[in-house]
Design an enzyme around this catalytic site. Structure first.
Site, short mmCIF file in Angstrom:
data_model
loop_
_atom_site.label_atom_id
_atom_site.label_comp_id
_atom_site.label_asym_id
_atom_site.label_seq_id
_atom_site.Cartn_x
_atom_site.Cartn_y
_atom_site.Cartn_z
N GLY A 1 -2.65 -1.97 1.71
CA GLY A 1 -3.62 -2.87 1.10
C GLY A 1 -4.67 -3.29 2.12
CD GLN B 1 1.95 -4.19 4.66
OE1 GLN B 1 3.09 -4.30 5.11
NE2 GLN B 1 1.74 -4.02 3.37
CG MET C 1 3.94 1.76 3.98
SD MET C 1 5.06 2.05 5.37
CE MET C 1 4.01 3.00 6.48
CB ALA D 1 1.13 3.97 -11.27
CD GLN E 1 7.11 3.87 -0.67
OE1 GLN E 1 6.44 3.43 0.25
NE2 GLN E 1 8.04 4.79 -0.50
CB SER F 1 -0.54 -1.61 -2.04
OG SER F 1 -0.43 -0.66 -1.02
CB ALA F 2 2.95 -3.53 -6.76
CE1 TYR G 1 0.78 -0.93 -10.04
CE2 TYR G 1 -0.90 -1.62 -11.62
CZ TYR G 1 0.28 -0.95 -11.34
OH TYR G 1 0.97 -0.32 -12.34
CB CYS H 1 14.81 9.72 15.46
SG CYS H 1 16.43 10.39 15.69
#
Length: 556
Positions: A54, A131, A178, A244, A264, A266-267, A274, A411
C-alpha cells in the site's frame, strides 16, 4: 502544492563492492539497505518512497531520506541514529556494541491507533507508514515472502490433498510486493494458480522477474490456461487482470470451485490497497488524496463481496485461508458476521514452526555479487546436512528466483541454527571467501516479534492474542544484544490498530566483535519466539526450550 514524497527524478541503486562510503560496515550496511529498498528492481513505487504494502515507505519524505544518508555517512562507531517514522531526529553517543540505528515507525497511542488519525498525521508530514520491512530497511523484493508462502502451500497440500497438489489450482488476489510471491510459491509447491490483479503494470513486473508465468485479460482465458496445464501434468501461474471481488463472485456464480482459495490484496489499507468494484484504477488513485472516506466505504463493501464468495467456495469444498491482510476484519465490519469462519494461515499451517523459533531468516550480499549468495547457500547445506526439504528449497530458489536489487536469500530456520549460520557467514567474510560483508535480517512476521490477533497471534492457546509485550521485549533484547539496527512498528500487514511488531538486522563484517554479537542476537531473537509460545502452553515450544537450554523461570 508539491508533494514532498514524490520526485520523478530519483533513480536509486545501492552501492556495490567492498569500498566504504561510511565510516564502518555497520553504518555502510544501513546506508546500502535503505537505498536497496528504493531500487526500481525492488520497490513498488520508488519515486514516491513506497516500497510495498500500500503505502509502506522507507523514509517520510525526500528531505528526510537525504538527511538519513548524510547522517549515516558521518556516524561514528560509538553513535546511534534515531529515526522517528522515517525522519532522522537525533544522534546520541552510545558504544560500539550498541545498534547504529534505532527506528520507530507508525506507532500511535492505542485509543488513536486507527487509519483516520494516522492519515491526518500523514497529511501533516508527522508520520509515515513503515509496513514491516519497508521502514526497517530490509526488504528484498518478493523473495522475502516466497518461502513462507511456499511452506504454507506445502502444508496445505499435505493437510488437504495427501501431499499431492498436482492438477490442483489456487485462486487468490493481489500481485503487489507481498502478493507477488504467491504465483512462484504455488508452482514451486506443485499447484497452479490464478492471481487476480487490478494493476497491469504489477502483472508485467511479475512476468519480468519470473514470479508469474502467464498473463490473462479474461477469466475464461485464465481458466483455459490452468486447464491446459492440468492436462499436460504441469503447474502454471496466471496473472489475471481484473477486480478480485468481481472474479471471486463470478466463479461462485458459474459454479466453479478452486481447490484452494486465499487473498493477498492490500486489504489492510482500504484507501490505498483495494480497488472498489466498478472503479477504474485511474479514478481510484485520483481520489486517494481527496476522498478517503468515500474510497474506504466503497472498498470495504467490495471486500465484503469477496469474503462472501470465499465463504461460499469454502462451503463447496475449497481449502480456504486468510493470508494475513485483514480482509476478514474489514468484511466483518461491513456486516459479514461469519467472516472468520475460514482460518488464518498461521494457526492453520505455520504455528508449529514458530514454536521452534523457525521463521523467515534472510541475508543480503553487500558486495552485489550473486556468487556470494551461492557460496552462503552451500554453507547452509554443509551446516544443516540432514534437511532435504531445506536443501530442495535452496536448489529451487537458486534456479527460479530472480534477484531484485542486491542479491539476497531467504531461508526458514530456527533457534538451533540461526546463530551458527550467522557466525559461519562472518567467518567467510573474515577469511575472504566472500567479497564483502553480509547483512542478516528477517521479516517482522516471525515467532517472537509480533502481536497481531488477526494474523501471527490469532487463536493463541492461552487467549493472549492481543498481548503486545512480546514484540517490545524482543526489540529491547535485540538492542541489548548488539544488533546493528532495531525497529519497532505498528500496523504492518493488517493495518492501523491491529498489530505491533519489531525488526532486527545484524552485520557480518568478519570481526571477532561481530561474531560475539551474532552469537547473542541470533540466539536471543528466535529464543523470544520459543519463549512466547512456551508461555502460551505449546508443547512443541516447551520441548524446544528445554532442548536448546533456554532459561525460562516459569517453565515447569
Amino acid at each position: 502544492m508539491t508533494d514532498p514524497r514524490f520526485d520523478p527524478s530519483r533513480h536509486i541503486r545501492a552501492p556495490r563492492g567492498n569500498q566504504l562510503t561510511c565510516k564502518s560496515w555497520l553504518t555502510e550496511a544501513a546506508y546500502r539497505m535503505i537505498q536497496n529498498n528504493l531500487d526500481a528492481e525492488v520497490a513498488e513505487h520508488p519515486q514516491s518512497l513506497v516500497v510495498y504494502g500500500g503505502i509502506g515507505r522507507a523514509a517520510r519524505n525526500w528531505e528526510c531520506y537525504d538527511k538519513i544518508l548524510e547522517t549515516l555517512r558521518r556516524l561514528e562507531d560509538d553513535e546511534t541514529l534515531l529515526v522517528q517514522s522515517g525522519k532522522p531526529v537525533g544522534v546520541f553517543k552510545t558504544h560500539e556494541n550498541a545498534p547504529r540505528v534505532l527506528i520507530a515507525n507508525s506507532n500511535l497511542v492505542p485509543h488513536w491507533a486507527n487509519w483516520e488519525h494516522f492519515n491526518e498525521l500523514d497529511k501533516k508530514g508527522l508520520m509515515m507508514y513503515g509496513q514491516m520491512t519497508a521502514g526497517s530497511w530490509i526488504y528484498i523484493g518478493s523473495q522475502g515472502i516466497v518461502q513462507g508462502t511456499y511452506e504454507t502451500f506445502f502444508a496445505v497440500a499435505n493437510q488437504h490433498f495427501g501431499g499431492k497438489p498436482q492438477g490442483r489450482w489456487i485462486l487468490t488476489g493481489g500481485l503487489g510486493g507481498m502478493g507477488g510471491a504467491q504465483p512462484l510459491a504455488a508452482t514451486m509447491a506443485g499447484f497452479s494458480m490464478i492471481a487476480v490483479e487490478c494493476d497491469e503494470t504489477r502483472i508485467d513486473f511479475r512476468l519480468k522477474t519470473r514470479y508469474v508465468d502467464r498473463k490473462a485479460t479474461t477469466l475464461d482465458e485464465a481458466l483455459a490456461i490452468v486447464e491446459d496445464a492440468k492436462q499436460s501434468g504441469k503447474a502454471v501461474s496466471v496473472g489475471l487482470l481484473g477486480n478480485a471481488a468481481d472474479v471471486f463472485a463470478e466463479l461462485v456464480a458459474r459454479g466453479i470451485t478452486p481447490d484452494v482459495v486465499t487473498d493477498q490484496t492490500s486489504a489492510h489499507d482500504p484507501v490505498h490497497g483495494y480497488l472498489p468494484q466498478g472503479w477504474t484504477v485511474a479514478q481510484w488513485r485520483d481520489k486517494q488524496k481527496t476522498a478517503a472516506a468515500e474510497i474506504t466505504a466503497a472498498a470495504k463493501k467490495s471486500m465484503a463481496v469477496q469474503v462472501r464468495a470465499m465463504l461460499t467456495l469454502q462451503q463447496r469444498g475449497a481449502a480456504t485461508l486468510d493470508y494475513g491482510n485483514n480482509i476478514r476484519q474489514m468484511a466483518l465490519e461491513e456486516g459479514v458476521e461469519n467472516a472468520f469462519d475460514f482460518p488464518g494461515f498461521v494457526p492453520a499451517y505455520v504455528r508449529p514452526l514458530f514454536c521452534e523459533g523457525i521463521g523467515p531468516f534472510r541475508w543480503v550480499a553487500l558486495s552485489g555479487d550473486p556468487e556470494d549468495i551461492y557460496k552462503t547457500d552451500q554453507k547452509v547445506k554443509e551446516l544443516i546436512p540432514d534437511d532435504p526439504h531445506l536443501h530442495n528449497w535452496l536448489d529451487m530458489a537458486k534456479e527460479r528466483i530472480a534477484f531484485q536489487g542486491l542479491p539476497a536469500r531467504i531461508c526458514w530456520v530456527g533457534l538451533k541454527d540461526r546463530a551458527r549460520l550467522g557466525q559461519a557467514f562472518n567467518e567467510m567474510v573474515k577469511n575472504g571467501e566472500l567479497k564483502a560483508p553480509i547483512v542478516i535480517g528477517r521479516d517482522h512476521l516471525d515467532s517472537g516479534s509480533v502481536a497481531s490477533p488477526n494474523r501471527e497471534t490469532e487463536s493463541m492457546r492461552d487467549g493472549s492474542d492481543a498481548v503486545s509485550d512480546w514484540p517490545l521485549l524482543n526489540a529491547l533484547l535485540n538492542t541489548a544484544g548488539g544488533a546493528t539496527w532495531v525497529s519497532l512498528h505498528h500496523g504492518g500487514g493488517v493495518g492501523m490498530g491491529f498489530s505491533q511488531h519489531s525488526g532486527v538486522v545484524i552485520v557480518c563484517d568478519g570481526t571477532d566483535a561481530a561474531s560475539e554479537r551474532l552469537g547473542r542476537v541470533l540466539r536471543n531473537d528466535p529464543g523470544t519466539g520459543v519463549m512466547r509460545h512456551a508461555d502460551a502452553g505449546y508443547d512443541i515450544a516447551v520441548n524446544c526450550a528445554r532442548e536448546q537450554g533456554l532459561d525460562l523461570p516459569m517453565l515447569k
